[in-house]
Design a protein around this motif. Structure first.
Motif, PDB file in Angstrom:
ATOM      1  N   LEU A   1      -6.470  26.438  -9.081  1.00  0.00           N
ATOM      2  CA  LEU A   1      -7.080  25.093  -9.753  1.00  0.00           C
ATOM      3  C   LEU A   1      -7.544  24.876 -11.057  1.00  0.00           C
ATOM      4  O   LEU A   1      -8.516  25.784 -11.265  1.00  0.00           O
ATOM      5  CB  LEU A   1      -7.759  24.368  -8.811  1.00  0.00           C
ATOM      6  CG  LEU A   1      -8.448  22.953  -9.435  1.00  0.00           C
ATOM      7  CD1 LEU A   1      -7.394  21.876  -9.196  1.00  0.00           C
ATOM      8  CD2 LEU A   1      -9.726  22.324  -8.238  1.00  0.00           C
TER       9      LEU A   1
ATOM     10  N   ARG B   1      -9.031  22.189 -13.310  1.00  0.00           N
ATOM     11  CA  ARG B   1      -9.430  20.721 -13.328  1.00  0.00           C
ATOM     12  C   ARG B   1      -9.087  19.933 -14.462  1.00  0.00           C
ATOM     13  O   ARG B   1      -9.003  20.280 -15.685  1.00  0.00           O
ATOM     14  CB  ARG B   1     -10.928  20.731 -13.080  1.00  0.00           C
ATOM     15  CG  ARG B   1     -11.256  21.075 -11.769  1.00  0.00           C
ATOM     16  CD  ARG B   1     -12.773  21.022 -11.207  1.00  0.00           C
ATOM     17  NE  ARG B   1     -13.243  21.598 -10.144  1.00  0.00           N
ATOM     18  CZ  ARG B   1     -13.016  21.219  -8.966  1.00  0.00           C
ATOM     19  NH1 ARG B   1     -12.177  20.167  -8.505  1.00  0.00           N
ATOM     20  NH2 ARG B   1     -13.323  21.936  -7.853  1.00  0.00           N
TER      21      ARG B   1
ATOM     22  N   SER C   1      -9.193  30.396 -11.831  1.00  0.00           N
ATOM     23  CA  SER C   1      -9.137  29.147 -10.842  1.00  0.00           C
ATOM     24  C   SER C   1     -10.559  28.537 -10.897  1.00  0.00           C
ATOM     25  O   SER C   1     -11.626  29.324 -11.256  1.00  0.00           O
ATOM     26  CB  SER C   1      -9.078  29.415  -9.550  1.00  0.00           C
ATOM     27  OG  SER C   1      -9.041  28.221  -8.663  1.00  0.00           O
ATOM     28  N   GLU C   2     -10.476  27.036 -11.049  1.00  0.00           N
ATOM     29  CA  GLU C   2     -11.852  26.405 -10.949  1.00  0.00           C
ATOM     30  C   GLU C   2     -12.240  25.873  -9.681  1.00  0.00           C
ATOM     31  O   GLU C   2     -13.167  24.988  -9.756  1.00  0.00           O
ATOM     32  CB  GLU C   2     -11.760  25.294 -12.060  1.00  0.00           C
ATOM     33  CG  GLU C   2     -11.388  25.670 -13.526  1.00  0.00           C
ATOM     34  CD  GLU C   2     -11.403  24.882 -14.706  1.00  0.00           C
ATOM     35  OE1 GLU C   2     -11.512  23.486 -14.370  1.00  0.00           O
ATOM     36  OE2 GLU C   2     -10.878  25.010 -15.764  1.00  0.00           O
ATOM     37  N   ASP C   3     -11.647  26.167  -8.818  1.00  0.00           N
ATOM     38  CA  ASP C   3     -12.078  25.895  -7.308  1.00  0.00           C
ATOM     39  C   ASP C   3     -12.930  26.935  -6.804  1.00  0.00           C
ATOM     40  O   ASP C   3     -12.592  28.245  -6.296  1.00  0.00           O
ATOM     41  CB  ASP C   3     -10.896  25.944  -6.206  1.00  0.00           C
ATOM     42  CG  ASP C   3     -11.246  25.507  -4.914  1.00  0.00           C
ATOM     43  OD1 ASP C   3     -12.517  25.350  -4.707  1.00  0.00           O
ATOM     44  OD2 ASP C   3     -10.194  25.474  -4.120  1.00  0.00           O
ATOM     45  N   SER C   4     -14.259  26.803  -6.875  1.00  0.00           N
ATOM     46  CA  SER C   4     -15.366  27.697  -6.861  1.00  0.00           C
ATOM     47  C   SER C   4     -15.432  28.354  -5.259  1.00  0.00           C
ATOM     48  O   SER C   4     -15.880  29.352  -4.951  1.00  0.00           O
ATOM     49  CB  SER C   4     -16.626  27.379  -7.083  1.00  0.00           C
ATOM     50  OG  SER C   4     -17.011  26.062  -6.529  1.00  0.00           O
TER      51      SER C   4
ATOM     52  N   THR D   1     -12.630  28.972  -3.550  1.00  0.00           N
ATOM     53  CA  THR D   1     -11.781  30.008  -3.219  1.00  0.00           C
ATOM     54  C   THR D   1     -11.489  30.868  -4.205  1.00  0.00           C
ATOM     55  O   THR D   1     -10.630  31.822  -4.031  1.00  0.00           O
ATOM     56  CB  THR D   1     -10.356  29.187  -2.880  1.00  0.00           C
ATOM     57  OG1 THR D   1      -9.974  28.563  -4.005  1.00  0.00           O
ATOM     58  CG2 THR D   1     -10.726  28.014  -1.637  1.00  0.00           C
ATOM     59  N   LYS D   2     -11.903  30.935  -5.221  1.00  0.00           N
ATOM     60  CA  LYS D   2     -11.360  31.707  -6.494  1.00  0.00           C
ATOM     61  C   LYS D   2     -11.714  33.017  -6.222  1.00  0.00           C
ATOM     62  O   LYS D   2     -10.846  34.124  -6.594  1.00  0.00           O
ATOM     63  CB  LYS D   2     -11.941  31.334  -7.848  1.00  0.00           C
ATOM     64  CG  LYS D   2     -13.829  31.547  -7.883  1.00  0.00           C
ATOM     65  CD  LYS D   2     -14.158  31.067  -9.284  1.00  0.00           C
ATOM     66  CE  LYS D   2     -13.536  31.895 -10.328  1.00  0.00           C
ATOM     67  NZ  LYS D   2     -14.237  31.501 -11.538  1.00  0.00           N
TER      68      LYS D   2
ATOM     69  N   GLY E   1      -7.861  32.548  -3.940  1.00  0.00           N
ATOM     70  CA  GLY E   1      -7.424  31.039  -3.536  1.00  0.00           C
ATOM     71  C   GLY E   1      -6.737  30.509  -2.085  1.00  0.00           C
ATOM     72  O   GLY E   1      -6.297  29.529  -2.199  1.00  0.00           O
TER      73      GLY E   1
ATOM     74  N   PHE F   1      -7.123  16.036  -8.336  1.00  0.00           N
ATOM     75  CA  PHE F   1      -8.338  16.889  -8.880  1.00  0.00           C
ATOM     76  C   PHE F   1      -8.069  17.720  -9.946  1.00  0.00           C
ATOM     77  O   PHE F   1      -8.710  18.757 -10.648  1.00  0.00           O
ATOM     78  CB  PHE F   1      -8.127  17.992  -7.559  1.00  0.00           C
ATOM     79  CG  PHE F   1      -8.605  17.277  -6.486  1.00  0.00           C
ATOM     80  CD1 PHE F   1     -10.119  16.802  -6.091  1.00  0.00           C
ATOM     81  CD2 PHE F   1      -7.807  16.805  -5.297  1.00  0.00           C
ATOM     82  CE1 PHE F   1     -10.545  16.120  -4.952  1.00  0.00           C
ATOM     83  CE2 PHE F   1      -8.001  16.256  -4.199  1.00  0.00           C
ATOM     84  CZ  PHE F   1      -9.580  15.926  -4.256  1.00  0.00           C
TER      85      PHE F   1
ATOM     86  N   HIS G   1      -2.830  22.281  -9.978  1.00  0.00           N
ATOM     87  CA  HIS G   1      -2.623  23.418  -9.134  1.00  0.00           C
ATOM     88  C   HIS G   1      -1.275  24.193  -9.374  1.00  0.00           C
ATOM     89  O   HIS G   1      -0.356  23.703  -9.549  1.00  0.00           O
ATOM     90  CB  HIS G   1      -2.460  22.765  -7.683  1.00  0.00           C
ATOM     91  CG  HIS G   1      -3.573  21.945  -7.245  1.00  0.00           C
ATOM     92  ND1 HIS G   1      -4.715  22.217  -6.445  1.00  0.00           N
ATOM     93  CD2 HIS G   1      -3.594  20.530  -7.400  1.00  0.00           C
ATOM     94  CE1 HIS G   1      -5.362  20.929  -6.431  1.00  0.00           C
ATOM     95  NE2 HIS G   1      -4.829  20.402  -7.105  1.00  0.00           N
TER      96      HIS G   1
END
Length: 669
Positions: A250, A252, A290-293, A295-296, A300, A335, A338
């Motif tokens: 991700l 953002r 990735s900026e999904d903290s 799952t990075k 992911g 969001f 992706h």
């Protein structure tokens, strides 16, 4: 230690009737009241109870042969012993203890559930939900909400507006534009009423019922839910593709600055290009960018998802991937952007796998209330429910106008305590009964100031109707009655046996010792031999171990020497067993030559090294060496002694004619 054979008999008593689907052999008789099979003291015991247990015992043994007279008699003898113990437990008042009543109520409640009307309705709802889950539907809707504190006129006005919008849509107006302009669903400004795909239990029940009953392109009549009136257009329906497991990267997006947005989009495309290279690592790139903290650092990875469980843009991209490891181009959602990788696919699980989760979801939503309403309606019809509506309205008014602490006193002053609120099967339920029910506070009932009386009254009706249903089961459902009787008697049997046989044998150390001394001939060692047995795990170790043991005799320190010589450097070379063994019964030693100190044996593709010592002549076992077996035998002794004393205490009379009749019936079955 519990006597295993008697414990298994108790398990047989308690273990079979967990479902209302088991088979019960019925006794056919022309008389209204059948003759008893036997009597124990002043208690008559009828054939249906014995045959109920006999049929399950035969089912447990999976016997395809017809029952023999010997087997029939053996089971009857066991049954008589069982009933003698139950009779004794009742004589001792074990059925009156708080512990028994508490345990029996728990068993009874669990056993009753499958027989209740509510259970059959729940099972129907569960199966309906699962069958709907085999398909996903796509719909758009227009929601028209009621104004706060809406009057009847307001409600009619909203309904008229809904009918008008339906008419416009059916006359060619664009449904999604109507949703954008008129829908009170806030998301309609973004999705124009398009809800995407969903399946059962993802919408409120009335909305789901309407959607699943429609044809593609059809527009529904206004559907009322707690949110307001909905007009639904069914866009598509297709088989449920099951679930997919994906990982994502991700980046953002703020979405309000074109320059920043262009930079973010360029970054996403560069990440996607990097992922196309054969040497690239998804996990490393995910961790870097990735900026999904959440799952990075785990590649992911996301949970399994089904249609309707995530936002539509993400869902479409995820379900479009076909091969494991396939990576999607960047996908825009609210969001951000992706990049999605497919990790796996699985079809819709079986009903058996999903049953508990479907049930949990149904019991948490409005369907639970609908099921209960249907249950009450069926019970009212079946059990002759008659309500005194005038009195109910009058008591309701008193509850509304009187402080709660004054209600009982006020009703008493009006001589209404004995007035009948309703009757079930012509049994009256009075105002006093309701007040006592409220005072006991035995039910967890949510109440509020506006509906205090109605909430308690409805619960009082519900509880009494359920009691009527259970009484009806006890009277008219033979299998239920026999099963409840069986579990009740089984608990009593267990209590008596635990008190007078199992626990007594464990705690009576003097009795154990006396029993051992009186029966010492039963506890004898056969000829034994001192032995050291090595089970070789590694073929490569055999020559060196053989050489080491070849000239050895059995010595107590030989184990230490073996461990220090071989196992320090190679702990898995072999395992050691040492002791004094009854060699004729031992799986290895029975093949050994008792005249040799050392020998090597090959049995069932395993190599054993055996070193023998002194022989020990047959003789009695010490009490400590056989205490477990003594306790088990002592329990058998106490059990037989108990049965013998009970046969002296209670006269057992067998109806030979009835016995012959049910034996013939059992043979036919």
């Amino acid at each position: 230690m519990i006597n295993i054979s008697r414990f298994l008999f108790l398990v047989l008593i308690l273990g079979f009737s967990c479902s209302p689907k088991s088979t019960v052999i019925q006794v056919e008789t022309q008389e209204d009241i059948p003759s008893p099979l036997l009597s124990i003291g002043d208690n008559a015991v009828f054939a249906d109870e014995f045959l109920h247990m006999l049929s399950k015992n035969r089912e447990f043994k999976n016997s395809e042969n017809k029952i023999s007279e010997e087997e029939f008699q053996e089971n009857l003898d066991l049954f008589i012993n069982y009933k003698l113990k139950v009779k004794e437990a009742e004589s001792l008042g074990l059925d009156k203890t708080e512990e028994f009543e508490r345990e029996f109520e728990v068993f009874k409640d669990d056993l009753t559930q499958p027989f209740l009307i509510k259970n059959s309705l729940q099972e129907g709802e569960l199966m309906k939900a699962y069958n709907r889950m085999k398909e996903v539907v796509k719909a758009s809707h227009i929601l028209l909400q009621f104004p706060p504190n809406a009057s009847q006129a307001d409600t009619i006005s909203v309904l008229k507006m809904a009918l008008k919008l339906k008419e416009e849509a059916e006359n060619g107006a664009d449904f999604n534009e109507l949703a954008f302009e008129h829908s009170d669903d806030p998301s309609a400004k973004d999705n124009k009423g398009n809800l995407g795909y969903f399946t059962a239990l993802q919408m409120v029940s009335s909305f789901e019922d309407a959607a699943y009953s429609m044809q593609v392109g059809q527009i529904s009549d206004p559907i009322l839910t707690n949110f307001g009136y909905h007009i639904i257009r069914l866009e598509d329906r297709q088989p449920n593709p099951g679930e997919v497991k994906v990982s994502h990267i991700l980046v953002r997006s703020q979405g309000n600055d074109p320059i920043t947005e262009e930079r973010i989009l360029r970054k996403v495309n560069e990440i996607y290009t990097e992922l196309q290279k054969p040497e690239s690592s998804w996990e490393e790139i995910c961790q870097l960018y990735s900026e999904d903290s959440g799952t990075k650092n785990t590649g992911g990875s996301l949970p399994w998802i089904g249609l309707g469980s995530v936002i539509p843009e993400f869902e479409r991209a995820a379900f479009s991937l076909q091969e494991e490891g396939e990576i999607s181009p960047p996908v825009k959602t609210p969001f951000g952007y992706h990049i999605i990788r497919l990790e796996g696919k699985k079809p819709l699980a079986s009903y058996e796998e999903m049953e508990s989760s479907i049930k949990s979801r149904i019991l948490r939503d409005s369907r639970s209330s609908l099921i209960q309403s249907q249950v009450v309606a069926i019970q009212k019809s079946k059990y002759g429910f008659v309500e005194n509506e005038i009195l109910v309205d009058s008591i309701n008014s008193l509850f509304s106008s009187t402080p709660r602490q004054e209600i009982t006193k006020t009703i008493e002053s009006k001589n209404l305590l004995d007035s009948v609120l309703f009757s079930i099967n012509e049994t009256p339920k009075t105002v006093k009964g309701l007040l006592d029910f409220i005072a006991e506070d035995r039910q967890v009932v949510r109440t509020n100031s506006q509906n205090y009386f109605k909430t308690w009254f409805d619960k009082y009706v519900e509880v009494n109707l359920q009691e009527a249903e259970i009484n009806d089961l006890m009277t008219n459902n033979e299998e239920y009655r026999l099963m409840i009787q069986e579990y009740r008697d089984g608990i009593l049997l267990f209590s008596l046996m635990n008190e007078q046989v199992w626990q007594k044998a464990i705690e009576d150390s003097l009795g154990q010792l006396d029993f051992y001394q009186e029966n010492v001939a039963k506890y004898q060692w056969n000829e034994r031999v001192q032995a050291l047995i090595l089970t070789m795990a590694k073929e490569g170790s055999i020559p060196s171990v053989r050489k080491f043991l070849a000239d050895k005799k059995y010595q107590p320190n030989l184990v230490d020497r073996l461990e220090n010589t071989f196992l320090i450097n190679d702990p898995l070379a072999f395992t050691i067993s040492e002791g004094i063994f009854e060699w004729r019964q031992h799986p290895v030693l029975k093949s050994a030559d008792m005249t040799k100190n050392f020998q090597e044996l090959r049995l069932e593709n395993k190599t054993y090294m055996v070193v023998l010592g002194e022989k020990v002549l047959p003789g009695p076992k010490k009490f400590e060496e056989t205490r477990g077996k003594v306790i088990q035998d002592y329990q058998d002794f106490l059990d037989k002694k108990l049965i013998s004393s009970l046969k002296e205490k209670y006269a057992v009379q067998i109806n030979e004619e009835e016995k012959r009749k049910i034996f013939d019936l059992a043979v036919e079955k």
